[in-house]
Design a protein around this motif. Structure first.
Motif, PDB file in Angstrom:
ATOM      1  N   MET A   1       0.858  -1.163   0.000  1.00  0.00           N
ATOM      2  CA  MET A   1       0.000   0.000   0.000  1.00  0.00           C
ATOM      3  C   MET A   1       0.915   1.240   0.000  1.00  0.00           C
ATOM      4  N   THR A   2       0.528   2.234  -0.761  1.00  0.00           N
ATOM      5  CA  THR A   2       1.320   3.461  -0.811  1.00  0.00           C
ATOM      6  C   THR A   2       0.682   4.537   0.070  1.00  0.00           C
ATOM      7  N   LEU A   3       1.466   5.560   0.374  1.00  0.00           N
ATOM      8  CA  LEU A   3       1.029   6.601   1.304  1.00  0.00           C
ATOM      9  C   LEU A   3      -0.269   7.276   0.867  1.00  0.00           C
ATOM     10  N   ASP A   4      -0.488   7.434  -0.425  1.00  0.00           N
ATOM     11  CA  ASP A   4      -1.711   8.098  -0.884  1.00  0.00           C
ATOM     12  C   ASP A   4      -2.957   7.238  -0.717  1.00  0.00           C
ATOM     13  N   GLN A   5      -2.792   5.953  -0.401  1.00  0.00           N
ATOM     14  CA  GLN A   5      -3.928   5.036  -0.292  1.00  0.00           C
ATOM     15  C   GLN A   5      -4.421   4.813   1.130  1.00  0.00           C
ATOM     16  N   ILE A   6      -3.678   5.248   2.138  1.00  0.00           N
ATOM     17  CA  ILE A   6      -4.102   4.945   3.508  1.00  0.00           C
ATOM     18  C   ILE A   6      -5.307   5.792   3.898  1.00  0.00           C
ATOM     19  N   PRO A   7      -6.126   5.269   4.786  1.00  0.00           N
ATOM     20  CA  PRO A   7      -7.283   6.048   5.250  1.00  0.00           C
ATOM     21  C   PRO A   7      -6.832   7.269   6.046  1.00  0.00           C
ATOM     22  N   LEU A   8      -7.631   8.313   6.007  1.00  0.00           N
ATOM     23  CA  LEU A   8      -7.331   9.518   6.781  1.00  0.00           C
ATOM     24  C   LEU A   8      -7.256   9.194   8.274  1.00  0.00           C
ATOM     25  N   GLY A   9      -6.233   9.744   8.932  1.00  0.00           N
ATOM     26  CA  GLY A   9      -6.116   9.628  10.375  1.00  0.00           C
ATOM     27  C   GLY A   9      -5.554   8.323  10.898  1.00  0.00           C
ATOM     28  N   VAL A  10      -5.236   7.370  10.026  1.00  0.00           N
ATOM     29  CA  VAL A  10      -4.702   6.080  10.462  1.00  0.00           C
ATOM     30  C   VAL A  10      -3.177   6.148  10.452  1.00  0.00           C
ATOM     31  N   PRO A  11      -2.537   5.859  11.586  1.00  0.00           N
ATOM     32  CA  PRO A  11      -1.074   5.921  11.626  1.00  0.00           C
ATOM     33  C   PRO A  11      -0.440   4.818  10.793  1.00  0.00           C
ATOM     34  N   ALA A  12       0.681   5.156  10.172  1.00  0.00           N
ATOM     35  CA  ALA A  12       1.415   4.200   9.344  1.00  0.00           C
ATOM     36  C   ALA A  12       2.909   4.491   9.478  1.00  0.00           C
ATOM     37  N   ARG A  13       3.703   3.544   9.023  1.00  0.00           N
ATOM     38  CA  ARG A  13       5.151   3.714   9.019  1.00  0.00           C
ATOM     39  C   ARG A  13       5.638   3.499   7.588  1.00  0.00           C
ATOM     40  N   ILE A  14       6.515   4.384   7.125  1.00  0.00           N
ATOM     41  CA  ILE A  14       7.065   4.251   5.782  1.00  0.00           C
ATOM     42  C   ILE A  14       8.039   3.077   5.786  1.00  0.00           C
ATOM     43  N   SER A  15       7.768   2.082   4.950  1.00  0.00           N
ATOM     44  CA  SER A  15       8.620   0.895   4.898  1.00  0.00           C
ATOM     45  C   SER A  15       9.618   0.943   3.753  1.00  0.00           C
ATOM     46  N   ALA A  16       9.314   1.695   2.700  1.00  0.00           N
ATOM     47  CA  ALA A  16      10.239   1.815   1.564  1.00  0.00           C
ATOM     48  C   ALA A  16       9.882   3.057   0.757  1.00  0.00           C
ATOM     49  N   VAL A  17      10.893   3.624   0.108  1.00  0.00           N
ATOM     50  CA  VAL A  17      10.680   4.770  -0.772  1.00  0.00           C
ATOM     51  C   VAL A  17      11.397   4.493  -2.082  1.00  0.00           C
ATOM     52  N   ASP A  18      10.692   4.658  -3.191  1.00  0.00           N
ATOM     53  CA  ASP A  18      11.287   4.501  -4.519  1.00  0.00           C
ATOM     54  C   ASP A  18      11.872   5.842  -4.942  1.00  0.00           C
ATOM     55  N   TRP A  19      13.083   6.122  -4.479  1.00  0.00           N
ATOM     56  CA  TRP A  19      13.717   7.410  -4.749  1.00  0.00           C
ATOM     57  C   TRP A  19      13.929   7.636  -6.236  1.00  0.00           C
ATOM     58  N   SER A  20      14.073   6.560  -7.013  1.00  0.00           N
ATOM     59  CA  SER A  20      14.301   6.709  -8.454  1.00  0.00           C
ATOM     60  C   SER A  20      13.067   7.260  -9.171  1.00  0.00           C
ATOM     61  N   ALA A  21      11.901   7.180  -8.537  1.00  0.00           N
ATOM     62  CA  ALA A  21      10.664   7.698  -9.143  1.00  0.00           C
ATOM     63  C   ALA A  21      10.531   9.207  -8.954  1.00  0.00           C
ATOM     64  N   LEU A  22      11.438   9.805  -8.165  1.00  0.00           N
ATOM     65  CA  LEU A  22      11.349  11.229  -7.847  1.00  0.00           C
ATOM     66  C   LEU A  22      12.524  11.994  -8.442  1.00  0.00           C
ATOM     67  N   VAL A  23      12.305  13.262  -8.731  1.00  0.00           N
ATOM     68  CA  VAL A  23      13.378  14.159  -9.165  1.00  0.00           C
ATOM     69  C   VAL A  23      14.354  14.282  -7.984  1.00  0.00           C
ATOM     70  N   PRO A  24      15.669  14.232  -8.230  1.00  0.00           N
ATOM     71  CA  PRO A  24      16.642  14.262  -7.119  1.00  0.00           C
ATOM     72  C   PRO A  24      16.441  15.409  -6.131  1.00  0.00           C
ATOM     73  N   GLU A  25      16.109  16.596  -6.609  1.00  0.00           N
ATOM     74  CA  GLU A  25      15.905  17.735  -5.705  1.00  0.00           C
ATOM     75  C   GLU A  25      14.689  17.513  -4.807  1.00  0.00           C
ATOM     76  N   GLU A  26      13.630  16.920  -5.378  1.00  0.00           N
ATOM     77  CA  GLU A  26      12.436  16.637  -4.590  1.00  0.00           C
ATOM     78  C   GLU A  26      12.724  15.554  -3.555  1.00  0.00           C
ATOM     79  N   ALA A  27      13.478  14.538  -3.945  1.00  0.00           N
ATOM     80  CA  ALA A  27      13.839  13.469  -3.020  1.00  0.00           C
ATOM     81  C   ALA A  27      14.655  14.031  -1.855  1.00  0.00           C
ATOM     82  N   GLN A  28      15.569  14.914  -2.145  1.00  0.00           N
ATOM     83  CA  GLN A  28      16.394  15.525  -1.104  1.00  0.00           C
ATOM     84  C   GLN A  28      15.527  16.338  -0.133  1.00  0.00           C
ATOM     85  N   ARG A  29      14.563  17.080  -0.669  1.00  0.00           N
ATOM     86  CA  ARG A  29      13.669  17.884   0.179  1.00  0.00           C
ATOM     87  C   ARG A  29      12.823  16.991   1.083  1.00  0.00           C
ATOM     88  N   LEU A  30      12.305  15.897   0.537  1.00  0.00           N
ATOM     89  CA  LEU A  30      11.485  14.986   1.337  1.00  0.00           C
ATOM     90  C   LEU A  30      12.304  14.340   2.449  1.00  0.00           C
TER      91      LEU A  30
END
Length: 83
Positions: A1-30
Motif C-alpha cells: 500500500m502506498t502513502l496516498d492510499q491509507i485512510p485519513l487519520g490512520v497511523p502508518a510507518r514508511i517501509s520503503a521509498v522509490d527514490w528513483s521515481a522522484l526528481v533528485p531535488e524533490e527526493a532531497q527535500r522529502l
C-alpha cells in the motif's frame, strides 16, 4: 500500500521509498523533512478536486503538503492503534 492510499487519520510507518521515481531535488527535500524509511506518518487531508492533490501528511508535530506522485513513491505499513 502506498502513502496516498491509507485512510485519513490512520497511523502508518514508511517501509520503503522509490527514490528513483522522484526528481533528485524533490527526493532531497522529502528526506530533509523526515519522509524516509521508518518514519511514522498519518494522512490528514486529501484534496477534493480531480487529482485529489495536495495531500497533507502529519510527521511528528509537523504537517507537510505533498503531491500524490510523491506519496505514491512511498510504501507504508499501517500501525495498530492502541485501544
Amino acid at each position: 500500500m502506498t502513502l496516498d492510499q491509507i485512510p485519513l487519520g490512520v497511523p502508518a510507518r514508511i517501509s520503503a521509498v522509490d527514490w528513483s521515481a522522484l526528481v533528485p531535488e524533490e527526493a532531497q527535500r522529502l528526506r530533509a523533512l523526515g519522509l524516509d524509511e521508518g518514519a511514522r506518518v498519518k494522512l490528514a487531508y486529501r484534496g477534493v478536486f480531480m487529482g485529489r492533490d495536495p495531500l497533507a501528511v502529519e510527521i511528528g508535530r509537523m504537517t507537510v503538503a505533498l503531491r500524490r506522485v510523491h506519496a505514491r513513491a512511498m510504501t507504508v505499513a499501517l500501525e495498530e492503534v492502541a485501544a
